[in-house]
Write an enzyme that holds these catalytic residues in place. Structure first.
Site, PDB file in Angstrom:
ATOM      1  N   ASN A  69      -1.601 -10.854  -6.040  1.00 11.94           N
ATOM      2  CA  ASN A  69      -0.324 -11.281  -5.468  1.00 11.94           C
ATOM      3  C   ASN A  69      -0.312 -11.042  -3.978  1.00 11.94           C
ATOM      4  O   ASN A  69      -0.932 -10.117  -3.466  1.00 11.94           O
ATOM      5  CB  ASN A  69       0.843 -10.549  -6.143  1.00 11.94           C
ATOM      6  N   ASN A  99      12.800   1.969  -4.710  1.00 11.96           N
ATOM      7  CA  ASN A  99      11.523   1.973  -3.988  1.00 11.96           C
ATOM      8  C   ASN A  99      11.774   1.429  -2.584  1.00 11.96           C
ATOM      9  O   ASN A  99      12.364   0.364  -2.419  1.00 11.96           O
ATOM     10  CB  ASN A  99      10.522   1.090  -4.751  1.00 11.96           C
ATOM     11  N   CYS A 130       1.671   0.427   3.547  1.00 12.25           N
ATOM     12  CA  CYS A 130       2.038  -0.421   4.677  1.00 12.25           C
ATOM     13  C   CYS A 130       1.337   0.125   5.918  1.00 12.25           C
ATOM     14  O   CYS A 130       1.278   1.344   6.096  1.00 12.25           O
ATOM     15  CB  CYS A 130       3.547  -0.329   4.859  1.00 12.25           C
ATOM     16  N   LYS A 164       4.366   6.600  -3.843  1.00 14.99           N
ATOM     17  CA  LYS A 164       3.542   5.583  -4.515  1.00 14.99           C
ATOM     18  C   LYS A 164       2.257   5.432  -3.706  1.00 14.99           C
ATOM     19  O   LYS A 164       2.244   4.837  -2.626  1.00 14.99           O
ATOM     20  CB  LYS A 164       4.321   4.268  -4.553  1.00 14.99           C
ATOM     21  N   GLY A 215      -3.336  -5.907 -13.109  1.00 14.56           N
ATOM     22  CA  GLY A 215      -3.609  -6.369 -14.474  1.00 14.56           C
ATOM     23  C   GLY A 215      -4.771  -5.608 -15.090  1.00 14.56           C
ATOM     24  O   GLY A 215      -5.328  -4.672 -14.491  1.00 14.56           O
ATOM     25  N   GLY A 242      -2.732  -1.927 -15.014  1.00 13.96           N
ATOM     26  CA  GLY A 242      -3.315  -2.671 -16.122  1.00 13.96           C
ATOM     27  C   GLY A 242      -2.889  -2.241 -17.501  1.00 13.96           C
ATOM     28  O   GLY A 242      -3.555  -2.578 -18.487  1.00 13.96           O
TER      29      GLY A 242
HETATM   30  O1  RRO Z   1       5.427  -7.465  -1.922  1.00 15.62           O
HETATM   31  C1  RRO Z   1       4.196  -7.404  -2.101  1.00 15.62           C
HETATM   32  O2  RRO Z   1       3.432  -8.332  -1.788  1.00 15.62           O
HETATM   33  C2  RRO Z   1       3.563  -6.218  -2.715  1.00 15.62           C
HETATM   34  C3  RRO Z   1       3.949  -4.907  -2.479  1.00 15.62           C
HETATM   35 BR1  RRO Z   1       5.389  -4.430  -1.408  1.00 15.62          BR
HETATM   36  C4  RRO Z   1       3.226  -3.850  -3.083  1.00 15.62           C
HETATM   37  O3  RRO Z   1       3.491  -2.649  -2.922  1.00 15.62           O
HETATM   38  N1  RRO Z   1       2.184  -4.166  -3.893  1.00 15.62           N
HETATM   39  C5  RRO Z   1       1.823  -5.446  -4.112  1.00 15.62           C
HETATM   40  O4  RRO Z   1       0.865  -5.683  -4.844  1.00 15.62           O
HETATM   41  N2  RRO Z   1       2.531  -6.459  -3.524  1.00 15.62           N
END
Ligand code: RRO
Length: 290
Positions: A69, A99, A130, A164, A215, A242
């Site tokens: 993603n 979060n 981040c 996290k 996953g 996963g």
């Molecule tokens: O929003 C995202 O693209 C995202 C976040 Br904030 C995250 O912590 N982990 C992720 O796989 N996607």
């Protein structure tokens, strides 16, 4: 009952942040999916100080045994979250974990201040995947920076702070240990593994360029990282990565997690939370009898 940082939870299965949008689930599948809420706590998707539109499409890539993603944190910002989402989440009947993500310590400070008087919020999960605007390093991949961040934040809130962790680091145990030294009440792991996919003509498929793999493809990585963190910290661990069955959840508990979160499986099967909880309860009952 499970005591998680002073919060009583009915069972060990929660959702992973960003992986069960309760408002969308209700709109798509109807009230019954959330009526008997499948998770013992609800974790919100990541909220930032200012609203964000997220990344351009495509945002998803289906990979072997998982997905990548690149959503890019779309969210209404903390004010929008408090006005539009908090009231709905508070009605779910389970503790709410909000979060949040900042790209500087000052942003995290402002996010904590905005949540402090909101009794609907039982705990705060700090998404540290981040880049730090000053160093360019992911905040959660730099043990010293993570400890300093926690030392600054810990005195500012009465609420439990869950860090996290990112798996995209050489030594996740060192990062977990730094979070604990800084005053974290719990750690959760793993977030997604940095990944990319190529589309037509050798160009990155995802609008954001790269993304995060989740996953079943990452389950073995999650198990190893949770096990190594469990050797390093005494604070509770939320294990994820996963989990698609009660047996997967049991494995993370076996290596030291107190709670388990269901992530990507909820996209494939919106009723996964209830199914995995039931499978886990059955495994516990079978083991108790043997
Ligand atoms: O929003 C995202 O693209 C995202 C976040 Br904030 C995250 O912590 N982990 C992720 O796989 N996607």
């Amino acid at each position: 009952m499970i005591d998680f940082c002073g919060i009583e939870l009915a069972h060990p299965v929660i959702n992973a942040s960003g992986c069960f949008d309760v408002l969308a689930a209700r709109a798509c599948f109807g009230e019954e999916l959330i009526e008997r809420f499948p998770f013992s706590a609800y974790v919100s998707k990541t909220v930032t100080l200012a609203p964000r539109a997220g990344n351009p499409p495509p945002r998803l890539w289906e990979s072997a045994a998982g997905m990548i993603n690149s959503i890019g944190l779309p969210n209404p910002g903390i004010e929008g979250y408090l006005d539009e989402h908090l009231g709905e989440y508070a009605k779910l009947g389970v503790p709410l974990i909000t979060n949040v993500m900042g790209s500087t310590a000052a942003e995290f400070v402002a996010l904590l201040a905005a949540l402090e008087d909101r009794s609907e919020v039982a705990a705060i999960e700090l998404n540290v995947s981040c880049p730090n605007v000053a160093t360019g390093l992911d905040i959660g991949a730099d043990p010293r920076g993570l400890r300093l961040l926690l030392e600054e934040l810990r005195p500012l809130t009465q609420k439990p702070l869950i860090v996290k962790l990112t798996p995209n680091t050489a030594d996740v145990g060192a990062c977990a240990s730094a979070a604990e030294e800084g005053g974290a009440d719990a750690v959760s792991l793993i977030n997604t593994l940095r990944a990319m996919a190529l589309g037509y003509g050798g160009k990155p498929w995802l609008g954001g360029g790269s993304g995060g793999l989740s996953g079943p493809a990452i389950r073995a990585v999650a198990l190893a990282q949770v096990a190594s963190v469990a050797e390093r910290v005494a604070i509770p661990i939320v294990g994820m990565g996963g989990v698609s069955s009660g047996a997967d959840a049991a494995a993370l508990l076996e290596v030291g997690a107190l709670l388990v979160a269901v992530g990507t499986e909820s996209f494939r099967d919106p009723a996964a939370g209830a199914r995995i909880s039931a499978e886990l309860a059955r495994l516990f009952a079978e083991n108790a009898g043997s």
